[in-house]
Design a protein around this motif. Structure first.
Motif, PDB file in Angstrom:
ATOM      1  N   UNK A 198       0.882  -1.501  -0.266  1.00 40.89           N
ATOM      2  CA  UNK A 198      -0.220   0.177   0.555  1.00 40.89           C
ATOM      3  C   UNK A 198       0.852   1.122  -0.093  1.00 40.89           C
ATOM      4  N   UNK A 199       1.783   1.474   0.831  1.00 43.19           N
ATOM      5  CA  UNK A 199       2.641   2.250   1.356  1.00 43.19           C
ATOM      6  C   UNK A 199       3.204   2.605  -0.625  1.00 43.19           C
ATOM      7  N   UNK A 200       4.196   2.070  -1.576  1.00 44.15           N
ATOM      8  CA  UNK A 200       4.111   1.338  -2.585  1.00 44.15           C
ATOM      9  C   UNK A 200       2.999   2.052  -3.909  1.00 44.15           C
ATOM     10  N   UNK A 201       1.760   1.385  -3.585  1.00 43.88           N
ATOM     11  CA  UNK A 201       0.784   1.781  -4.382  1.00 43.88           C
ATOM     12  C   UNK A 201      -0.187   2.001  -3.880  1.00 43.88           C
ATOM     13  N   UNK A 202      -1.543   2.686  -3.182  1.00 42.30           N
ATOM     14  CA  UNK A 202      -3.151   2.735  -2.604  1.00 42.30           C
ATOM     15  C   UNK A 202      -2.815   2.689  -3.153  1.00 42.30           C
ATOM     16  N   UNK A 203      -3.427   1.777  -4.550  1.00 43.04           N
ATOM     17  CA  UNK A 203      -4.521   1.390  -5.571  1.00 43.04           C
ATOM     18  C   UNK A 203      -4.884   0.287  -5.252  1.00 43.04           C
ATOM     19  N   UNK A 204      -3.335  -0.394  -4.572  1.00 41.92           N
ATOM     20  CA  UNK A 204      -2.998  -1.711  -4.832  1.00 41.92           C
ATOM     21  C   UNK A 204      -4.302  -2.837  -3.869  1.00 41.92           C
ATOM     22  N   UNK A 205      -4.823  -4.248  -4.985  1.00 40.56           N
ATOM     23  CA  UNK A 205      -6.518  -4.948  -4.012  1.00 40.56           C
ATOM     24  C   UNK A 205      -4.548  -5.710  -4.054  1.00 40.56           C
ATOM     25  N   UNK A 206      -6.012  -6.381  -2.045  1.00 42.94           N
ATOM     26  CA  UNK A 206      -5.279  -7.271  -1.421  1.00 42.94           C
ATOM     27  C   UNK A 206      -6.096  -8.331  -1.344  1.00 42.94           C
ATOM     28  N   UNK A 207      -5.274 -10.078  -1.731  1.00 44.53           N
ATOM     29  CA  UNK A 207      -6.170 -11.183  -0.973  1.00 44.53           C
ATOM     30  C   UNK A 207      -5.047 -11.507   0.053  1.00 44.53           C
ATOM     31  N   UNK A 208      -6.203 -12.511   0.738  1.00 46.80           N
ATOM     32  CA  UNK A 208      -5.544 -13.478   1.501  1.00 46.80           C
ATOM     33  C   UNK A 208      -6.329 -14.285   1.851  1.00 46.80           C
ATOM     34  N   UNK A 209      -5.274 -15.308   2.131  1.00 49.58           N
ATOM     35  CA  UNK A 209      -6.071 -16.663   2.355  1.00 49.58           C
ATOM     36  C   UNK A 209      -5.255 -17.894   3.507  1.00 49.58           C
ATOM     37  N   UNK A 210      -5.867 -18.940   4.180  1.00 52.17           N
ATOM     38  CA  UNK A 210      -5.000 -19.924   5.347  1.00 52.17           C
ATOM     39  C   UNK A 210      -5.693 -21.191   4.256  1.00 52.17           C
ATOM     40  N   UNK A 211      -4.623 -21.738   4.545  1.00 51.25           N
ATOM     41  CA  UNK A 211      -4.347 -23.340   4.325  1.00 51.25           C
ATOM     42  C   UNK A 211      -4.793 -24.232   5.286  1.00 51.25           C
ATOM     43  N   UNK A 212      -4.395 -23.921   6.753  1.00 45.75           N
ATOM     44  CA  UNK A 212      -5.034 -24.183   7.579  1.00 45.75           C
ATOM     45  C   UNK A 212      -3.651 -25.827   7.842  1.00 45.75           C
ATOM     46  N   UNK A 213      -2.275 -25.493   6.941  1.00 47.30           N
ATOM     47  CA  UNK A 213      -1.756 -26.577   6.714  1.00 47.30           C
ATOM     48  C   UNK A 213      -0.297 -26.079   6.416  1.00 47.30           C
ATOM     49  N   UNK A 214       0.237 -26.723   7.502  1.00 49.04           N
ATOM     50  CA  UNK A 214       2.204 -26.427   6.708  1.00 49.04           C
ATOM     51  C   UNK A 214       2.697 -27.128   5.953  1.00 49.04           C
TER      52      UNK A 214
END
Length: 354
Positions: free
Chosen positions: A205-221
């Motif tokens: 966001x500091x480099x590009x305030x318009x960037x879209x962010x996605x995130x998820x968790x696998x619940x596995x290592x």
């Protein structure tokens, strides 16, 4: 007691380490011999080199991440400090307490536990063996049950490494067709994982305030297929960069990026050797923390009941090499931001993910 298992090949450790591995590492629980009563142990003071025990989490030594890095730190301590090390690999969470307790019963001078998932086991073992020094990677002493006085937490400012990685990701996408989207795949929603991801998102966001962010968790290592599936979903949703924060499972994220011809960011170790699709890696220098902790024991300066904190200022985190296919000037731009974090120009980097 868990059965002993052979060690898988370790491609990322050099020939010397591989040779030492054959002689050094015993997998599984080391408590198969004669047992002592709860809390009893045999001192090794004055009986030769310091003995250091290392207990992996279920990701195993060939995770290309912090288990492997912890082992590298142990190998360095053997070579430089003259200690003797041994590793017990944990096939499941049920192995943690037996493995930790086995080292303590045998009078090891320091027992190192790798990973947030071992917090409860370390607290239990430390209470049972109060004369044994323990250290745990990724957990603060303050977060352990009873705040045991014989345990040192080894924690990292992952948000600083994540910030640099996210800044690099956003800069790499500048000038390419919009929308600009980046993703991240965590193993579990744990504080060290979220510090990485929160920093990554803030840096982007500091480099590009318009960037879209996605995130998820696998619940596995461990299961690479689970992480790959999440990464592919994010790529299908437009992500041009995906960040793997999931131990061995995260290798599936790097594979998805290679397959779909987008960028990936590795974690913990420098994973650039896995392909040009790895833009860079967010480093957590677990090897450095393990080595320095062993050195403290050797020097007689080890203190439990507190933490050692490793950030950019102590060279405890950072970023790896940049892909040869990365944009010109990217490494220099990130190096500038690194100095801004160290000097305090960039501060208050987030550590939590909503």
């Amino acid at each position: 007691m868990p059965a002993r298992a052979s060690i898988p090949p370790m491609r990322a450790i050099r020939a010397l380490a591989v040779a030492l591995l054959l002689a050094l590492v015993v997998a599984g629980c080391g408590g198969g011999g004669k047992k002592s009563g709860a809390g009893s142990q045999t001192s090794t003071v004055g009986q030769g080199p310091l003995r250091i025990g290392l207990v992996t989490d279920t990701g195993q030594l060939n995770d290309h991440g912090f288990n492997q890095l912890a082992y590298a730190g142990l190998l360095r301590a053997e070579k430089v400090l003259g200690v003797k090390g041994r590793v017990y690999q944990s096939a499941s969470a049920a192995d943690y307490v037996p493995n930790l307790s086995a080292f303590a019963r045998e009078g090891y001078d320091l027992v190192i536990s790798v990973g947030f998932d071992q917090a409860a086991a370390v607290a239990k073992a430390a209470a049972a063996y109060p004369k044994t020094h323990f250290a745990i990677v990724d957990v603060s002493n303050a977060d352990l049950t009873g705040k045991p006085s014989n345990v040192r937490g080894l924690i990292f400012k992952e948000q600083e490494a994540g910030y640099l990685a996210g800044y690099a990701a956003a800069l790499q996408l500048k000038g390419t067709p919009e929308p600009h989207v980046i993703g991240s795949v965590g193993g579990e929603k744990q504080p060290p994982v979220d510090r990485y991801i929160a920093g990554y998102q803030a840096g982007a966001k500091a480099a590009d305030p318009t960037i879209k962010l996605l995130n998820g968790y696998s619940q596995d290592w461990v299961d690479q297929a689970k992480c790959k599936e999440l990464a592919l979903e994010q790529i299908q949703s437009g992500a041009k960069v995906v960040f793997a924060v999931a131990g061995g499972c995260g290798l599936g994220v790097l594979d998805a990026a290679k397959e779909q011809k987008v960028w990936a960011i590795g974690v913990d170790a420098d994973q650039g050797y896995l392909g040009k699709q790895v833009l860079t890696s967010a480093l957590k220098k677990v090897d450095q923390s393990v080595f320095l902790t062993i050195q403290d024991v050797k020097d007689g300066t080890f203190k439990g009941g507190e933490d050692s904190v490793f950030g950019l200022d102590r060279d405890g985190v950072g970023v790896g090499k940049f892909s040869p296919a990365a944009k010109a000037g990217l490494a220099a731009a990130v190096a500038k931001v690194r100095q801004q974090i160290i000097s305090g120009v960039v501060k208050d980097i987030p550590t939590t993910v909503p």
